[in-house]
Design a protein around this motif. Structure first.
Motif, short mmCIF file in Angstrom:
data_model
loop_
_atom_site.label_atom_id
_atom_site.label_comp_id
_atom_site.label_asym_id
_atom_site.label_seq_id
_atom_site.Cartn_x
_atom_site.Cartn_y
_atom_site.Cartn_z
N MET A 1 0.93 65.15 76.41
CA MET A 1 1.56 63.99 77.04
C MET A 1 1.49 62.74 76.16
SD MET A 1 3.01 64.30 79.95
CE MET A 1 2.98 62.59 80.45
N ALA A 2 0.69 62.75 75.08
CA ALA A 2 0.43 61.51 74.36
C ALA A 2 1.71 60.83 73.90
CB ALA A 2 -0.47 61.80 73.16
N SER A 3 2.68 61.59 73.39
CA SER A 3 3.88 60.99 72.83
C SER A 3 4.76 60.34 73.89
CB SER A 3 4.69 62.03 72.06
OG SER A 3 5.10 63.07 72.93
N ARG A 53 1.18 59.84 83.87
CA ARG A 53 2.45 60.58 83.87
C ARG A 53 3.23 60.33 85.16
NH1 ARG A 53 0.59 66.52 83.07
NH2 ARG A 53 -0.86 65.39 81.71
N GLY A 54 4.54 60.15 85.00
CA GLY A 54 5.39 59.91 86.15
C GLY A 54 5.33 58.50 86.69
N VAL A 71 -6.58 62.77 84.18
CA VAL A 71 -7.69 62.66 83.23
C VAL A 71 -7.19 62.96 81.82
CG1 VAL A 71 -9.92 63.62 82.51
CG2 VAL A 71 -9.48 63.19 84.93
N ASP A 72 -6.37 64.01 81.69
CA ASP A 72 -5.80 64.34 80.38
C ASP A 72 -5.00 63.17 79.82
OD1 ASP A 72 -6.87 66.89 80.42
OD2 ASP A 72 -5.04 67.84 81.20
N GLY A 95 -9.97 54.58 89.26
CA GLY A 95 -11.42 54.66 89.21
C GLY A 95 -11.93 56.05 89.53
N PHE A 96 -11.23 56.75 90.43
CA PHE A 96 -11.57 58.13 90.76
C PHE A 96 -11.28 59.03 89.56
CE2 PHE A 96 -10.76 62.20 93.04
CZ PHE A 96 -11.91 62.26 93.81
N VAL A 97 -10.16 58.79 88.90
CA VAL A 97 -9.81 59.55 87.68
C VAL A 97 -10.87 59.33 86.60
CG1 VAL A 97 -8.14 59.68 85.78
CG2 VAL A 97 -7.33 59.56 88.15
#
Length: 268
Positions: A1-3, A53-54, A71-72, A95-97
């Protein structure tokens, strides 16, 4: 997902010993942090904020997105930062993530962690049930449609996110910024607790709560701090949206003073 991740940046223009990475909560995006990022830049501290994401300008889909997916995304955002210590700041679901990130074996070298009104360490089940009892029709609409935004219908926004005396202008701005959220991730917040016992050698942590927060009550945030062995601060007169309500600069100052004190203690 980085890009395909949106990572906003605010350079301080001066040399700093640490940098901040902001992680937004549910139904939000990186842009929510712009005022606080500017404040820290004026105080010589660079920062970045990621849209999961999203969300915001990030690619990917919300359909089926999980807490581990988020998290990723945060780990990917960390890899895009300069190579010096990171203070990671997570709000609400963010914060949960972050708590789940700390339970991972793979994680970046963090200077410290700040959680603002975080999803509780023992899940949102108790807080969610309390809110459902207060606004049963809103929660029924949200459940049937699988769209959590319905809990903010009518006075639900002031009920759960903002304190009663907030201006109509701020209320309108917050309401217009609310976006869809992954139903899967939200359901995981009710049953997928982070493992705060897995690795006690986590970075220094501060948990901050607004005294008027009716989504994640101060007692829930205090319990999260206790589980992690973290410091706890309660900011008077603020509710759940600590980063955007009038008074957010007080929150930023508490954060900066706590980070500075911790770094001084480590150096001595």
């Amino acid at each position: 997902m980085a890009s395909s991740l949106e990572v906003l940046r605010e350079d301080s223009g001066v040399s700093s010993r640490y940098q901040l990475l902001f992680v937004h909560g549910s139904c939000s995006q990186a842009a929510m942090w712009r005022p606080m990022m500017g404040w820290f830049a004026q105080h010589g501290i660079p920062s970045a904020a990621v849209s999961l994401r999203g969300h915001g300008g990030s690619g990917g889909s919300l359909e089926g997105a999980t807490i581990n997916d988020y998290v990723d995304d945060v780990l990917s955002a960390c890899r895009t930062l300069a190579d010096f210590p990171i203070v990671i700041v997570g709000h609400s679901m963010g914060g949960f993530v972050v708590q789940h990130l700390l339970s991972r074996m793979e994680r970046p070298a963090l200077d410290s962690v700040v959680l603002l009104a975080p999803g509780p360490s023992r899940t949102m089940r108790t807080e969610g049930l309390r809110m459902a009892l207060r606004r049963p029709l809103n929660f029924a609409r949200a459940t049937v449609s699988r769209d959590i935004r319905h809990i903010y219908d009518g006075d639900g926004l002031r009920e759960f996110l903002l304190h009663p005396a907030i201006s109509a202008e701020t209320e309108a701005a917050v309401r217009s910024a609310i976006r869809p959220e992954s139903w899967t991730a939200l359901q995981e917040m009710n049953g997928f607790a982070p493992d705060w016992t897995a690795n006690r050698r986590h970075p220094r942590m501060l948990v901050l709560s607004g005294s008027l927060d009716r989504m994640v009550r101060p007692k829930a945030s205090r319990a999260t701090a206790r589980d992690w062995g973290a410091d706890f601060r309660e900011v008077a007169g603020l509710s759940h949206m600590l980063a955007v309500e009038p008074g957010w600069a007080d929150v930023a100052e508490v954060m900066m003073d706590w980070i500075a004190a911790g770094r001084l203690a480590q150096a001595s």
